[in-house]
Structure formats: C-alpha cells, structure tokens
Write a protein that holds these residues in place. Structure first.
Motif, PDB file in Angstrom:
ATOM      1  N   LEU A   1       0.843  -1.187   0.000  1.00  0.00           N
ATOM      2  CA  LEU A   1       0.000   0.000   0.000  1.00  0.00           C
ATOM      3  C   LEU A   1       0.883   1.243   0.000  1.00  0.00           C
ATOM      4  CD1 LEU A   1      -2.670  -0.998   2.684  1.00  0.00           C
ATOM      5  CD2 LEU A   1      -2.635  -1.499   0.238  1.00  0.00           C
ATOM      6  N   SER A   2       0.404   2.276  -0.667  1.00  0.00           N
ATOM      7  CA  SER A   2       1.107   3.552  -0.693  1.00  0.00           C
ATOM      8  C   SER A   2       0.165   4.649  -0.240  1.00  0.00           C
ATOM      9  CB  SER A   2       1.603   3.875  -2.109  1.00  0.00           C
ATOM     10  OG  SER A   2       2.493   2.888  -2.571  1.00  0.00           O
ATOM     11  N   CYS A   3       0.734   5.664   0.368  1.00  0.00           N
ATOM     12  CA  CYS A   3      -0.040   6.823   0.797  1.00  0.00           C
ATOM     13  C   CYS A   3       0.764   8.066   0.487  1.00  0.00           C
ATOM     14  CB  CYS A   3      -0.343   6.736   2.281  1.00  0.00           C
ATOM     15  SG  CYS A   3      -1.210   8.175   2.946  1.00  0.00           S
ATOM     16  N   VAL A   4       0.207   8.906  -0.366  1.00  0.00           N
ATOM     17  CA  VAL A   4       0.873  10.142  -0.756  1.00  0.00           C
ATOM     18  C   VAL A   4       0.276  11.297   0.033  1.00  0.00           C
ATOM     19  CG1 VAL A   4       1.422  11.693  -2.648  1.00  0.00           C
ATOM     20  CG2 VAL A   4       1.342   9.229  -3.043  1.00  0.00           C
ATOM     21  N   ALA A   5       1.148  12.123   0.579  1.00  0.00           N
ATOM     22  CA  ALA A   5       0.698  13.267   1.373  1.00  0.00           C
ATOM     23  C   ALA A   5       0.926  14.567   0.627  1.00  0.00           C
ATOM     24  CB  ALA A   5       1.446  13.302   2.692  1.00  0.00           C
ATOM     25  N   SER A   6       0.056  15.501   0.855  1.00  0.00           N
ATOM     26  CA  SER A   6       0.230  16.849   0.326  1.00  0.00           C
ATOM     27  C   SER A   6      -0.181  17.827   1.405  1.00  0.00           C
ATOM     28  CB  SER A   6      -0.604  17.053  -0.942  1.00  0.00           C
ATOM     29  OG  SER A   6      -1.978  16.845  -0.669  1.00  0.00           O
ATOM     30  N   GLY A   7       0.325  19.020   1.305  1.00  0.00           N
ATOM     31  CA  GLY A   7       0.012  20.012   2.324  1.00  0.00           C
ATOM     32  C   GLY A   7       1.278  20.528   2.975  1.00  0.00           C
ATOM     33  N   ARG A   8       1.092  21.352   3.981  1.00  0.00           N
ATOM     34  CA  ARG A   8       2.224  22.008   4.603  1.00  0.00           C
ATOM     35  C   ARG A   8       2.895  21.136   5.644  1.00  0.00           C
ATOM     36  NH1 ARG A   8       0.796  27.800   6.808  1.00  0.00           N
ATOM     37  NH2 ARG A   8       3.040  27.672   7.178  1.00  0.00           N
ATOM     38  N   ASN A   9       4.218  21.107   5.592  1.00  0.00           N
ATOM     39  CA  ASN A   9       5.033  20.508   6.658  1.00  0.00           C
ATOM     40  C   ASN A   9       4.669  19.070   6.998  1.00  0.00           C
ATOM     41  OD1 ASN A   9       6.349  23.009   6.991  1.00  0.00           O
ATOM     42  ND2 ASN A   9       4.731  23.702   8.351  1.00  0.00           N
ATOM     43  N   HIS A  10       4.164  18.320   6.049  1.00  0.00           N
ATOM     44  CA  HIS A  10       3.745  16.963   6.371  1.00  0.00           C
ATOM     45  C   HIS A  10       4.913  16.070   6.714  1.00  0.00           C
ATOM     46  CE1 HIS A  10       5.011  16.127   2.288  1.00  0.00           C
ATOM     47  NE2 HIS A  10       4.225  17.073   1.872  1.00  0.00           N
ATOM     48  N   ASN A  11       6.131  16.452   6.329  1.00  0.00           N
ATOM     49  CA  ASN A  11       7.283  15.625   6.690  1.00  0.00           C
ATOM     50  C   ASN A  11       7.553  15.641   8.181  1.00  0.00           C
ATOM     51  OD1 ASN A  11       7.779  14.755   4.101  1.00  0.00           O
ATOM     52  ND2 ASN A  11       9.231  16.388   3.646  1.00  0.00           N
ATOM     53  N   ALA A  12       6.992  16.588   8.889  1.00  0.00           N
ATOM     54  CA  ALA A  12       7.185  16.665  10.329  1.00  0.00           C
ATOM     55  C   ALA A  12       6.130  15.851  11.079  1.00  0.00           C
ATOM     56  CB  ALA A  12       7.134  18.120  10.788  1.00  0.00           C
ATOM     57  N   TYR A  13       5.270  15.180  10.369  1.00  0.00           N
ATOM     58  CA  TYR A  13       4.201  14.427  10.990  1.00  0.00           C
ATOM     59  C   TYR A  13       4.605  12.969  11.174  1.00  0.00           C
ATOM     60  CZ  TYR A  13       0.841  18.203  10.213  1.00  0.00           C
ATOM     61  OH  TYR A  13       0.152  19.387  10.247  1.00  0.00           O
ATOM     62  N   VAL A  14       3.973  12.327  12.148  1.00  0.00           N
ATOM     63  CA  VAL A  14       4.085  10.884  12.248  1.00  0.00           C
ATOM     64  C   VAL A  14       2.986  10.284  11.388  1.00  0.00           C
ATOM     65  CG1 VAL A  14       5.082  11.002  14.543  1.00  0.00           C
ATOM     66  CG2 VAL A  14       2.608  10.768  14.311  1.00  0.00           C
ATOM     67  N   TRP A  15       3.255   9.101  10.856  1.00  0.00           N
ATOM     68  CA  TRP A  15       2.305   8.468   9.947  1.00  0.00           C
ATOM     69  C   TRP A  15       1.928   7.098  10.483  1.00  0.00           C
ATOM     70  CZ3 TRP A  15       2.964   9.345   4.033  1.00  0.00           C
ATOM     71  CH2 TRP A  15       3.217  10.690   3.785  1.00  0.00           C
ATOM     72  N   GLY A  16       0.740   6.695  10.153  1.00  0.00           N
ATOM     73  CA  GLY A  16       0.296   5.378  10.583  1.00  0.00           C
ATOM     74  C   GLY A  16      -0.599   4.720   9.557  1.00  0.00           C
ATOM     75  N   TRP A  17      -0.691   3.424   9.657  1.00  0.00           N
ATOM     76  CA  TRP A  17      -1.663   2.650   8.885  1.00  0.00           C
ATOM     77  C   TRP A  17      -2.618   1.999   9.878  1.00  0.00           C
ATOM     78  CZ3 TRP A  17      -2.439   2.698   3.765  1.00  0.00           C
ATOM     79  CH2 TRP A  17      -1.406   3.148   2.943  1.00  0.00           C
ATOM     80  N   PHE A  18      -3.887   2.163   9.623  1.00  0.00           N
ATOM     81  CA  PHE A  18      -4.937   1.556  10.428  1.00  0.00           C
ATOM     82  C   PHE A  18      -5.782   0.685   9.513  1.00  0.00           C
ATOM     83  CE2 PHE A  18      -4.877   3.950  14.494  1.00  0.00           C
ATOM     84  CZ  PHE A  18      -3.913   4.884  14.170  1.00  0.00           C
ATOM     85  N   ARG A  19      -6.577  -0.181  10.100  1.00  0.00           N
ATOM     86  CA  ARG A  19      -7.509  -0.958   9.299  1.00  0.00           C
ATOM     87  C   ARG A  19      -8.820  -1.147  10.058  1.00  0.00           C
ATOM     88  NH1 ARG A  19      -4.435  -6.865   9.375  1.00  0.00           N
ATOM     89  NH2 ARG A  19      -4.780  -7.342  11.597  1.00  0.00           N
ATOM     90  N   GLN A  20      -9.860  -1.355   9.293  1.00  0.00           N
ATOM     91  CA  GLN A  20     -11.175  -1.565   9.889  1.00  0.00           C
ATOM     92  C   GLN A  20     -11.906  -2.639   9.102  1.00  0.00           C
ATOM     93  OE1 GLN A  20     -13.563   1.979  10.357  1.00  0.00           O
ATOM     94  NE2 GLN A  20     -14.787   1.004  11.959  1.00  0.00           N
ATOM     95  N   ALA A  21     -12.175  -3.737   9.787  1.00  0.00           N
ATOM     96  CA  ALA A  21     -12.938  -4.827   9.197  1.00  0.00           C
ATOM     97  C   ALA A  21     -14.419  -4.615   9.504  1.00  0.00           C
ATOM     98  CB  ALA A  21     -12.465  -6.161   9.769  1.00  0.00           C
TER      99      ALA A  21
END
Length: 124
Positions: free
Chosen positions: A20-40
């Motif tokens: 899976l890939s997730c592309v980010a856009s917006g301001r200063n997103h490199n300073a954010y923590v990222w996560g993957w969640f799922r919902q069944a």
C-alpha cells in the motif's frame, strides 16, 4: 492541513504480498508521524503500524509483526505498507493517517488526518 491518498489495495490470495502507498500533500507533512490503520466489517478501527517523522522508530501491532513493514520516503511524500504472508483475517479497509503527536499512539481518535481508505481482501 495535510491531505492523504492511499492506493494499492486489491484482492489477493492467502500467502500473497501487497504494498500500500499513501501520498501526502500540504504544509510541513514531513514533520508528521504516519500510521496505517484498518477496519474490518463490524469491528473498530485498529492500528496496524506507525512510523516516526524521522523514519526511524516504528510500531507494529502484534498481529502483523514479522509480516508487515512500514516505511516512508519524505522526498516522495509517501509512506508505504509492505504486507507479506497475507491472511484472510487481514481483510479490511486500510487507512493512512497522519498526526503531529506520538507515533506509538494506538488510539485512532487522536489522529487528525486520514485518507479515504483502500480495500484489501484476502481469500483463503
């Protein structure tokens, strides 16, 4: 504001791999923590994996340890979830999330930015 867009979901057989890939856009997103969640269906949204802004420290749910790998490429504004040895119980909608908080926060309610989700279906 951060906008996230996931891709890479699909229908696979048990034992297969998927990224899976997730592309980010917006301001200063490199300073954010990222996560993957799922919902069944019928279940609460749960954390799968997360990664610190530096790309070093990571967290994995026990159910995916040794099978899934989260990584980020800040130059490409992208976070990945490599999923190996997929099981039918991995079937869910997978969401990318971003936040300024602690990367090990497993409570989905405190994560502020979400993608639209991508379906992963694993057949037995």
């Amino acid at each position: 504001q951060v906008q996230l867009a996931e891709s890479g979901g699909g229908l696979v057989q048990a034992g297969d791999s998927l990224t899976l890939s997730c592309v980010a856009s917006g301001r200063n997103h490199n300073a954010y923590v990222w996560g993957w969640f799922r919902q069944a269906p019928g279940k609460e949204r749960e954390v799968v994996a997360s990664i610190a802004w530096s790309g070093g420290p990571t967290y994995y749910a026990d159910s995916v340890k040794g099978r899934f790998t989260i990584s980020r490429d800040n130059a490409k504004n992208t976070v990945y979830l490599q999923m190996n040895s997929l099981k039918p119980e991995d079937t869910a909608v997978f969401y990318c999330a971003a936040d300024k908080g602690y990367y090990r926060n497993t409570n989905s309610k405190v994560w502020n930015y979400w993608g639209q989700g991508t379906q992963v279906t694993v057949s037995s």
